[in-house]
Design a protein around this motif. Structure first.
Motif, mmCIF file in Angstrom:
data_model
loop_
_atom_site.group_PDB
_atom_site.id
_atom_site.type_symbol
_atom_site.label_atom_id
_atom_site.label_comp_id
_atom_site.label_asym_id
_atom_site.label_seq_id
_atom_site.Cartn_x
_atom_site.Cartn_y
_atom_site.Cartn_z
ATOM 1 N N ALA A 119 0.830 -1.208 0.000
ATOM 2 C CA ALA A 119 0.000 0.000 0.000
ATOM 3 C C ALA A 119 0.865 1.259 0.000
ATOM 4 O O ALA A 119 0.568 2.237 -0.701
ATOM 5 N N MET A 120 1.952 1.239 0.765
ATOM 6 C CA MET A 120 2.858 2.388 0.797
ATOM 7 C C MET A 120 3.487 2.634 -0.568
ATOM 8 O O MET A 120 3.601 3.778 -1.023
ATOM 9 N N LEU A 121 3.889 1.551 -1.240
ATOM 10 C CA LEU A 121 4.464 1.686 -2.576
ATOM 11 C C LEU A 121 3.441 2.241 -3.552
ATOM 12 O O LEU A 121 3.758 3.103 -4.390
ATOM 13 N N ALA A 122 2.208 1.758 -3.449
ATOM 14 C CA ALA A 122 1.164 2.218 -4.355
ATOM 15 C C ALA A 122 0.854 3.698 -4.143
ATOM 16 O O ALA A 122 0.712 4.461 -5.106
ATOM 17 N N VAL A 123 0.767 4.113 -2.886
ATOM 18 C CA VAL A 123 0.467 5.518 -2.592
ATOM 19 C C VAL A 123 1.604 6.421 -3.061
ATOM 20 O O VAL A 123 1.374 7.522 -3.566
ATOM 21 N N SER A 124 2.844 5.953 -2.911
ATOM 22 C CA SER A 124 3.984 6.755 -3.360
ATOM 23 C C SER A 124 3.999 6.899 -4.882
ATOM 24 O O SER A 124 4.457 7.915 -5.407
ATOM 25 N N GLU A 125 3.507 5.883 -5.593
ATOM 26 C CA GLU A 125 3.460 5.954 -7.051
ATOM 27 C C GLU A 125 2.342 6.866 -7.524
ATOM 28 O O GLU A 125 2.555 7.768 -8.334
ATOM 29 N N ASP A 126 1.119 6.625 -7.026
ATOM 30 C CA ASP A 126 -0.048 7.402 -7.470
ATOM 31 C C ASP A 126 -1.126 7.262 -6.412
ATOM 32 O O ASP A 126 -1.810 6.237 -6.340
ATOM 33 N N ASP A 127 -1.264 8.274 -5.581
ATOM 34 C CA ASP A 127 -2.230 8.176 -4.486
ATOM 35 C C ASP A 127 -3.665 8.133 -4.985
ATOM 36 O O ASP A 127 -4.529 7.490 -4.389
ATOM 37 N N GLY A 128 -3.933 8.806 -6.105
ATOM 38 C CA GLY A 128 -5.285 8.781 -6.655
ATOM 39 C C GLY A 128 -5.679 7.395 -7.121
ATOM 40 O O GLY A 128 -6.771 6.895 -6.803
ATOM 41 N N ALA A 129 -4.795 6.743 -7.869
ATOM 42 C CA ALA A 129 -5.064 5.383 -8.337
ATOM 43 C C ALA A 129 -5.136 4.407 -7.172
ATOM 44 O O ALA A 129 -5.949 3.476 -7.169
ATOM 45 N N ALA A 130 -4.278 4.605 -6.164
ATOM 46 C CA ALA A 130 -4.297 3.733 -4.992
ATOM 47 C C ALA A 130 -5.634 3.830 -4.263
ATOM 48 O O ALA A 130 -6.186 2.822 -3.812
ATOM 49 N N GLN A 131 -6.173 5.046 -4.173
ATOM 50 C CA GLN A 131 -7.471 5.227 -3.514
ATOM 51 C C GLN A 131 -8.590 4.537 -4.295
ATOM 52 O O GLN A 131 -9.497 3.949 -3.710
ATOM 53 N N LEU A 132 -8.507 4.591 -5.621
ATOM 54 C CA LEU A 132 -9.502 3.913 -6.453
ATOM 55 C C LEU A 132 -9.441 2.393 -6.279
ATOM 56 O O LEU A 132 -10.445 1.698 -6.473
ATOM 57 N N MET A 133 -8.274 1.882 -5.913
ATOM 58 C CA MET A 133 -8.109 0.441 -5.698
ATOM 59 C C MET A 133 -8.477 0.016 -4.277
ATOM 60 O O MET A 133 -8.284 -1.135 -3.899
ATOM 61 N N GLY A 134 -8.995 0.943 -3.488
ATOM 62 C CA GLY A 134 -9.467 0.613 -2.150
ATOM 63 C C GLY A 134 -8.469 0.825 -1.043
ATOM 64 O O GLY A 134 -8.711 0.404 0.093
ATOM 65 N N ILE A 135 -7.357 1.455 -1.321
ATOM 66 C CA ILE A 135 -6.346 1.708 -0.293
ATOM 67 C C ILE A 135 -6.696 2.971 0.479
ATOM 68 O O ILE A 135 -7.046 3.996 -0.123
ATOM 69 N N ASN A 136 -6.633 2.901 1.781
ATOM 70 C CA ASN A 136 -6.868 4.064 2.629
ATOM 71 C C ASN A 136 -5.603 4.932 2.613
ATOM 72 O O ASN A 136 -4.630 4.640 3.310
ATOM 73 N N SER A 142 -0.155 8.107 7.323
ATOM 74 C CA SER A 142 0.078 8.189 8.769
ATOM 75 C C SER A 142 0.986 7.062 9.243
ATOM 76 O O SER A 142 1.872 7.276 10.084
ATOM 77 N N MET A 143 0.788 5.863 8.684
ATOM 78 C CA MET A 143 1.646 4.729 9.042
ATOM 79 C C MET A 143 3.083 4.983 8.607
ATOM 80 O O MET A 143 4.032 4.644 9.321
ATOM 81 N N THR A 144 3.250 5.595 7.437
ATOM 82 C CA THR A 144 4.595 5.914 6.955
ATOM 83 C C THR A 144 5.290 6.890 7.897
ATOM 84 O O THR A 144 6.471 6.716 8.232
ATOM 85 N N PHE A 145 4.560 7.911 8.339
ATOM 86 C CA PHE A 145 5.130 8.869 9.293
ATOM 87 C C PHE A 145 5.461 8.186 10.613
ATOM 88 O O PHE A 145 6.486 8.490 11.242
ATOM 89 N N ALA A 146 4.601 7.272 11.053
ATOM 90 C CA ALA A 146 4.855 6.567 12.318
ATOM 91 C C ALA A 146 6.132 5.739 12.232
ATOM 92 O O ALA A 146 6.980 5.781 13.140
ATOM 93 N N ILE A 147 6.290 4.996 11.131
ATOM 94 C CA ILE A 147 7.494 4.174 10.974
ATOM 95 C C ILE A 147 8.740 5.053 10.875
ATOM 96 O O ILE A 147 9.759 4.790 11.530
ATOM 97 N N GLY A 148 8.661 6.108 10.068
ATOM 98 C CA GLY A 148 9.810 7.004 9.921
ATOM 99 C C GLY A 148 10.193 7.683 11.227
ATOM 100 O O GLY A 148 11.382 7.806 11.543
ATOM 101 N N SER A 149 9.206 8.092 12.010
ATOM 102 C CA SER A 149 9.487 8.768 13.281
ATOM 103 C C SER A 149 10.090 7.800 14.292
ATOM 104 O O SER A 149 11.002 8.163 15.046
ATOM 105 N N GLY A 150 9.595 6.562 14.308
ATOM 106 C CA GLY A 150 10.173 5.563 15.203
ATOM 107 C C GLY A 150 11.618 5.261 14.860
ATOM 108 O O GLY A 150 12.469 5.145 15.747
ATOM 109 N N LEU A 151 11.902 5.148 13.564
ATOM 110 C CA LEU A 151 13.283 4.903 13.134
ATOM 111 C C LEU A 151 14.166 6.117 13.414
ATOM 112 O O LEU A 151 15.357 5.970 13.693
#
Length: 244
Positions: A119-136, A142-151
């Protein structure tokens, strides 16, 4: 958090977990407050917001903890390992490299085998298309920010083990150099970021040893300029072609 836990005589692992949890929560809050309203804004607006958030955090830390340098004892210690005649490596350096390798392998496995990574890869490529495919999209960002902040918390802990002093501005220059390392290795490439960081560290150390310690930072940014001119995608970055 880590320094406080260590000074109280509690296990360092507890300090690491608390620091990661605190930074993860902080990263999610910053994403919701500062970045989510700019979801459809220009990249320049997001960049300016990132700079503003950085200065905001520095000044909040300045108000809370003051400008005085806080010194503490490294839990790893100052021991060195003799590799050859006249060549030694500190234990902190070895621990840092091992931790970075483990994190790199973990991130690569997460991105390749988990649905959240896809899902992260899809959103980074095209968030609009990712949303059409059912990705939140919002939850994924938010999950990406959480992982990056923890690291980032782990990176800060390793940095303070090498240089056991702390001020509100300790992470400013290392943060900029981390960005340079990511560009050097290739934006979007996890192994590229690791290799870029290693090479940049070697370049900086050699520059301090054989050119000038005062010009070390200038050498780092000169490398960034050269990379952007010669190979804008970085060492392991890929050129992406868009069809119009």
């Amino acid at each position: 958090v880590f320094v406080t836990v260590s000074s109280m005589g509690l296990p360092p692992v507890l300090g690491v977990l608390l620091a990661v949890a605190a930074c993860t929560l902080l990263g999610v809050v910053i994403e919701r407050v500062a970045y989510k309203p700019l979801r459809n804004a220009s990249p320049l607006a997001v960049l300016i917001t990132a700079i503003g958030a950085s200065y905001f955090l520095q000044n909040v830390a300045l108000l809370l903890f003051g400008a005085n340098t806080k010194s503490f004892t490294s839990v790893v210690g100052n021991a060195s390992v003799q590799l050859a005649e006249g060549l030694s490596v500190t234990v902190v350096t070895i621990v840092t490299v091992i931790a970075c390798v483990i994190i790199m392998i973990g991130l690569m496995a997460f991105m390749k085998y988990s649905k959240a990574g896809h899902a992260m890869l899809a959103v980074s490529e095209d968030d609009g298309a990712a949303q059409l495919m059912g990705i939140n999209v919002n939850a994924t960002i938010s999950m990406t920010f959480a992982i990056g902040s923890g690291l980032a918390a782990i990176a800060g802990l390793l940095l303070c083990q090498t240089y056991p002093t702390l001020t509100p501005y300790t992470g400013a220059m290392p943060g900029i150099k981390a960005f340079v390392a990511a560009v050097f290795g290739g934006i979007g490439s996890i192994p590229g970021a690791f290799i870029g960081g290693i090479l940049l560290g070697i370049i900086e150390i050699l520059g301090k040893a054989y050119i000038s310690s005062q010009l070390a930072d200038a050498i780092v940014f000169a490398v960034l300029i050269v990379v952007l001119v010669v190979k804008p995608t970085g060492l392991l970055g890929k050129q992406i072609q868009e069809k119009v």
